[in-house]
Design a protein around this motif. Structure first.
Motif, PDB file in Angstrom:
ATOM      1  N   GLY A 120      36.485  32.044  27.876  1.00 58.85           N
ATOM      2  CA  GLY A 120      35.624  31.159  27.237  1.00 58.85           C
ATOM      3  C   GLY A 120      36.078  30.295  26.116  1.00 58.85           C
ATOM      4  O   GLY A 120      35.509  29.423  25.618  1.00 58.85           O
ATOM      5  N   LEU A 121      37.524  30.342  26.123  1.00 58.13           N
ATOM      6  CA  LEU A 121      38.299  29.477  25.103  1.00 58.13           C
ATOM      7  C   LEU A 121      39.352  28.754  26.137  1.00 58.13           C
ATOM      8  O   LEU A 121      39.897  29.437  26.949  1.00 58.13           O
ATOM      9  CB  LEU A 121      38.834  30.109  23.899  1.00 58.13           C
ATOM     10  CG  LEU A 121      37.962  30.859  23.159  1.00 58.13           C
ATOM     11  CD1 LEU A 121      38.662  31.704  22.168  1.00 58.13           C
ATOM     12  CD2 LEU A 121      36.997  29.539  22.136  1.00 58.13           C
ATOM     13  N   PRO A 122      39.689  27.573  25.760  1.00 51.97           N
ATOM     14  CA  PRO A 122      40.853  26.911  26.510  1.00 51.97           C
ATOM     15  C   PRO A 122      42.002  27.742  26.182  1.00 51.97           C
ATOM     16  O   PRO A 122      42.382  28.473  25.313  1.00 51.97           O
ATOM     17  CB  PRO A 122      40.961  25.544  26.059  1.00 51.97           C
ATOM     18  CG  PRO A 122      40.131  25.571  24.657  1.00 51.97           C
ATOM     19  CD  PRO A 122      39.380  26.611  24.639  1.00 51.97           C
ATOM     20  N   THR A 123      43.004  27.738  26.813  1.00 55.26           N
ATOM     21  CA  THR A 123      44.441  28.492  26.992  1.00 55.26           C
ATOM     22  C   THR A 123      45.147  27.668  25.925  1.00 55.26           C
ATOM     23  O   THR A 123      45.279  26.359  25.907  1.00 55.26           O
ATOM     24  CB  THR A 123      45.130  28.413  28.231  1.00 55.26           C
ATOM     25  OG1 THR A 123      44.461  28.952  29.514  1.00 55.26           O
ATOM     26  CG2 THR A 123      46.561  29.048  28.149  1.00 55.26           C
ATOM     27  N   PRO A 124      45.744  28.199  24.912  1.00 57.67           N
ATOM     28  CA  PRO A 124      46.525  27.718  23.859  1.00 57.67           C
ATOM     29  C   PRO A 124      47.553  26.971  24.294  1.00 57.67           C
ATOM     30  O   PRO A 124      48.112  27.365  25.427  1.00 57.67           O
ATOM     31  CB  PRO A 124      46.831  28.892  22.752  1.00 57.67           C
ATOM     32  CG  PRO A 124      46.250  29.970  23.538  1.00 57.67           C
ATOM     33  CD  PRO A 124      45.448  29.675  24.629  1.00 57.67           C
ATOM     34  N   ASN A 181      34.743  43.576  29.742  1.00 63.59           N
ATOM     35  CA  ASN A 181      35.988  43.316  30.773  1.00 63.59           C
ATOM     36  C   ASN A 181      35.491  42.859  32.199  1.00 63.59           C
ATOM     37  O   ASN A 181      36.222  41.697  32.418  1.00 63.59           O
ATOM     38  CB  ASN A 181      36.763  44.714  31.207  1.00 63.59           C
ATOM     39  CG  ASN A 181      37.835  45.086  30.098  1.00 63.59           C
ATOM     40  OD1 ASN A 181      38.212  44.289  29.075  1.00 63.59           O
ATOM     41  ND2 ASN A 181      38.221  46.240  30.052  1.00 63.59           N
ATOM     42  N   ASP A 182      34.316  42.979  32.443  1.00 59.24           N
ATOM     43  CA  ASP A 182      33.550  42.571  33.583  1.00 59.24           C
ATOM     44  C   ASP A 182      33.309  41.087  33.253  1.00 59.24           C
ATOM     45  O   ASP A 182      33.203  40.246  33.983  1.00 59.24           O
ATOM     46  CB  ASP A 182      32.327  43.366  33.954  1.00 59.24           C
ATOM     47  CG  ASP A 182      32.700  44.821  34.537  1.00 59.24           C
ATOM     48  OD1 ASP A 182      34.092  44.968  34.935  1.00 59.24           O
ATOM     49  OD2 ASP A 182      31.805  45.583  34.471  1.00 59.24           O
ATOM     50  N   ARG A 183      32.638  40.916  32.036  1.00 57.66           N
ATOM     51  CA  ARG A 183      32.378  39.555  31.641  1.00 57.66           C
ATOM     52  C   ARG A 183      33.538  38.590  31.624  1.00 57.66           C
ATOM     53  O   ARG A 183      33.517  37.417  32.169  1.00 57.66           O
ATOM     54  CB  ARG A 183      31.626  39.527  30.102  1.00 57.66           C
ATOM     55  CG  ARG A 183      31.179  37.883  29.850  1.00 57.66           C
ATOM     56  CD  ARG A 183      30.547  38.137  28.424  1.00 57.66           C
ATOM     57  NE  ARG A 183      31.751  38.129  27.354  1.00 57.66           N
ATOM     58  CZ  ARG A 183      32.554  37.284  27.294  1.00 57.66           C
ATOM     59  NH1 ARG A 183      32.636  35.996  27.797  1.00 57.66           N
ATOM     60  NH2 ARG A 183      33.667  37.535  26.326  1.00 57.66           N
ATOM     61  N   ILE A 184      34.680  39.201  31.105  1.00 62.35           N
ATOM     62  CA  ILE A 184      35.805  38.350  31.033  1.00 62.35           C
ATOM     63  C   ILE A 184      36.183  38.009  32.442  1.00 62.35           C
ATOM     64  O   ILE A 184      36.803  36.636  32.615  1.00 62.35           O
ATOM     65  CB  ILE A 184      36.951  38.908  30.227  1.00 62.35           C
ATOM     66  CG1 ILE A 184      36.676  39.138  28.670  1.00 62.35           C
ATOM     67  CG2 ILE A 184      38.165  38.143  30.407  1.00 62.35           C
ATOM     68  CD1 ILE A 184      36.469  37.885  27.991  1.00 62.35           C
ATOM     69  N   GLU A 185      36.289  38.862  33.106  1.00 57.92           N
ATOM     70  CA  GLU A 185      36.744  38.651  34.711  1.00 57.92           C
ATOM     71  C   GLU A 185      35.738  37.818  35.448  1.00 57.92           C
ATOM     72  O   GLU A 185      36.438  36.762  36.169  1.00 57.92           O
ATOM     73  CB  GLU A 185      36.803  40.078  35.490  1.00 57.92           C
ATOM     74  CG  GLU A 185      37.385  39.909  36.805  1.00 57.92           C
ATOM     75  CD  GLU A 185      37.348  41.221  37.440  1.00 57.92           C
ATOM     76  OE1 GLU A 185      37.261  41.285  38.753  1.00 57.92           O
ATOM     77  OE2 GLU A 185      37.561  42.141  37.032  1.00 57.92           O
ATOM     78  N   ARG A 186      34.512  37.680  35.289  1.00 54.85           N
ATOM     79  CA  ARG A 186      33.549  36.841  35.851  1.00 54.85           C
ATOM     80  C   ARG A 186      33.467  35.558  35.236  1.00 54.85           C
ATOM     81  O   ARG A 186      33.621  34.570  35.923  1.00 54.85           O
ATOM     82  CB  ARG A 186      32.128  37.682  35.537  1.00 54.85           C
ATOM     83  CG  ARG A 186      30.900  36.892  36.362  1.00 54.85           C
ATOM     84  CD  ARG A 186      29.549  37.579  35.937  1.00 54.85           C
ATOM     85  NE  ARG A 186      29.346  37.731  34.710  1.00 54.85           N
ATOM     86  CZ  ARG A 186      29.327  39.030  33.994  1.00 54.85           C
ATOM     87  NH1 ARG A 186      29.670  40.180  34.527  1.00 54.85           N
ATOM     88  NH2 ARG A 186      29.061  38.978  32.690  1.00 54.85           N
ATOM     89  N   GLU A 187      33.636  35.298  33.813  1.00 59.34           N
ATOM     90  CA  GLU A 187      33.103  34.112  33.097  1.00 59.34           C
ATOM     91  C   GLU A 187      34.562  33.511  32.442  1.00 59.34           C
ATOM     92  O   GLU A 187      34.759  32.442  31.955  1.00 59.34           O
ATOM     93  CB  GLU A 187      32.031  34.443  31.997  1.00 59.34           C
ATOM     94  CG  GLU A 187      30.945  34.776  32.253  1.00 59.34           C
ATOM     95  CD  GLU A 187      30.086  35.038  31.459  1.00 59.34           C
ATOM     96  OE1 GLU A 187      30.182  34.517  30.339  1.00 59.34           O
ATOM     97  OE2 GLU A 187      29.058  35.690  31.632  1.00 59.34           O
ATOM     98  N   GLY A 188      35.753  34.291  32.521  1.00 57.74           N
ATOM     99  CA  GLY A 188      36.830  33.673  31.826  1.00 57.74           C
ATOM    100  C   GLY A 188      36.637  34.227  30.228  1.00 57.74           C
ATOM    101  O   GLY A 188      35.617  34.619  29.783  1.00 57.74           O
TER     102      GLY A 188
END
Length: 83
Positions: A72-76, A63-70
């Motif tokens: 990693g894939l474009p929004t569909p 969750n921390d990585r997602i918050e920090r980096e997003g």
């Protein structure tokens, strides 16, 4: 819940409040099956709780990585907000 043959069942002694047993009998509830279903539900809940506890650090790191980096894939296309 799958039904098993009697050979796969174990007889146990169980203490249950009298009013609960009376109501179950009045409603023709199979007490053994109801107790079994309750035990299965408790097992599922405890296994889930333990899994979450055992994996709490990994979940937090993810969750921390997602918050920090997003993500990693474009929004569909179907999830994009209109301008």
């Amino acid at each position: 819940m799958k039904c098993e043959t009697p050979a796969n069942r174990t007889r146990i002694d169980l203490t249950v409040r009298t009013d609960v047993i009376s109501q179950a009998r009045a409603l023709n509830i199979n007490i053994s099956r109801a107790a079994e279903a309750g035990i299965e539900a408790a097992l599922k809940a405890e296994k889930s709780r333990r899994w979450l506890e055992d994996n709490a650090d990994a979940i937090k790191a993810h969750n921390d990585r997602i918050e920090r980096e997003g993500m990693g894939l474009p929004t569909p296309w179907w999830a994009q907000q209109e301008a």
